[in-house]
Design a protein around this motif. Structure first.
Motif, mmCIF file in Angstrom:
data_model
loop_
_atom_site.group_PDB
_atom_site.id
_atom_site.type_symbol
_atom_site.label_atom_id
_atom_site.label_comp_id
_atom_site.label_asym_id
_atom_site.label_seq_id
_atom_site.Cartn_x
_atom_site.Cartn_y
_atom_site.Cartn_z
ATOM 1 N N VAL A 94 -22.011 -1.944 -30.720
ATOM 2 C CA VAL A 94 -23.177 -1.102 -30.977
ATOM 3 C C VAL A 94 -22.769 0.322 -31.330
ATOM 4 N N GLU A 106 -24.868 3.785 -31.671
ATOM 5 C CA GLU A 106 -26.169 4.417 -31.425
ATOM 6 C C GLU A 106 -26.106 5.860 -31.924
ATOM 7 N N LEU A 152 -27.002 -4.569 -24.799
ATOM 8 C CA LEU A 152 -26.361 -5.243 -25.922
ATOM 9 C C LEU A 152 -24.843 -5.192 -25.803
ATOM 10 N N GLN A 153 -24.323 -4.058 -25.396
ATOM 11 C CA GLN A 153 -22.874 -3.950 -25.207
ATOM 12 C C GLN A 153 -22.391 -4.896 -24.118
ATOM 13 N N VAL A 183 -23.999 -3.701 -34.568
ATOM 14 C CA VAL A 183 -25.386 -3.294 -34.363
ATOM 15 C C VAL A 183 -25.479 -1.787 -34.558
ATOM 16 N N THR A 233 -28.949 -0.135 -25.602
ATOM 17 C CA THR A 233 -27.564 -0.166 -26.084
ATOM 18 C C THR A 233 -26.636 -0.751 -25.031
#
Length: 206
Positions: free
Chosen positions: A179, A181, A172-173, A149, A169
């Motif tokens: 991820v 970012e 999602l992690q 991502v 973030t």
């Protein structure tokens, strides 16, 4: 309510091995987000760009109480889900389905994949975060199983606070997404070449 309307480009769905769902921002059209495709390493992908009814996926800020954005928000999520089903019906499995969105489309992208976390091909969010006045973590479930991502944003951005990007973030992690970012100083509300390069390097690398 939204109707399932989309335009396609790239490889034919029945011939492609990978598909990319591209979600436009507020006030834009499906053709606008498709214009990014020549800059991405997706020449062998089927490209599918849904069109929001009245050019917006939901009426208010993504940081409004989600109830204020109904029924449009749920309808938008349903449209994305229907597009995923169409792609799967063409023979492309979830692990070869990719997502990309800008601004409101990036928020919708992140919201859909995080509510339906699984091993997707990859996710790109150009300036976006998860949706809500607060983050309703009970809505997010599944396991990204290392899905790559990329989330890029500006500091500052007039619509998307950096804190919301950072909080998204982390969520999602927590669901095992891989991820990356990137926060770009004073980039503005746009898609930069740096973000394009990161998306190609991290998500569309194969």
């Amino acid at each position: 309510m939204h109707t399932k309307e989309y335009i396609t480009a790239g490889k034919d769905l029945k011939q492609a091995k990978k598909a990319l769902i591209m979600l436009h921002g507020r006030g834009a059209q499906a053709s606008d987000i498709l214009s990014l495709a020549p800059h991405l390493q997706v020449s062998d992908y089927a490209l599918v760009a849904p069109q929001a009814t009245n050019y917006t996926w939901y009426p208010y800020s993504f940081m409004a109480n989600p109830n204020h954005n109904e029924p449009w928000l749920s309808s938008a999520l349903d449209v994305v889900g229907e597009v995923v089903k169409d792609i799967e019906a063409a023979g492309i499995p979830k692990e070869n389905i990719y997502f990309l969105g800008f601004s409101q489309g990036a928020c919708l992208t992140l919201e859909y994949v995080t509510r339906n976390a699984t091993k997707w091909g990859g996710v790109v969010a150009f300036t976006g975060g998860l949706i809500g006045d607060v983050l309703y973590t009970e809505k997010y479930k599944g396991d990204f199983a290392g899905t790559p991502v990329f989330i890029g944003t500006s500091d500052p951005d007039p619509h998307v606070p950096v804190r919301r990007v950072q909080d998204s973030t982390r969520i999602l992690q927590g669901l095992h997404a891989n991820v990356t970012e990137k926060v770009y100083p004073n980039m503005g509300h746009t898609v930069s070449q740096g973000e394009i390069d990161q998306a190609n390097k991290l998500v569309f690398k194969s």
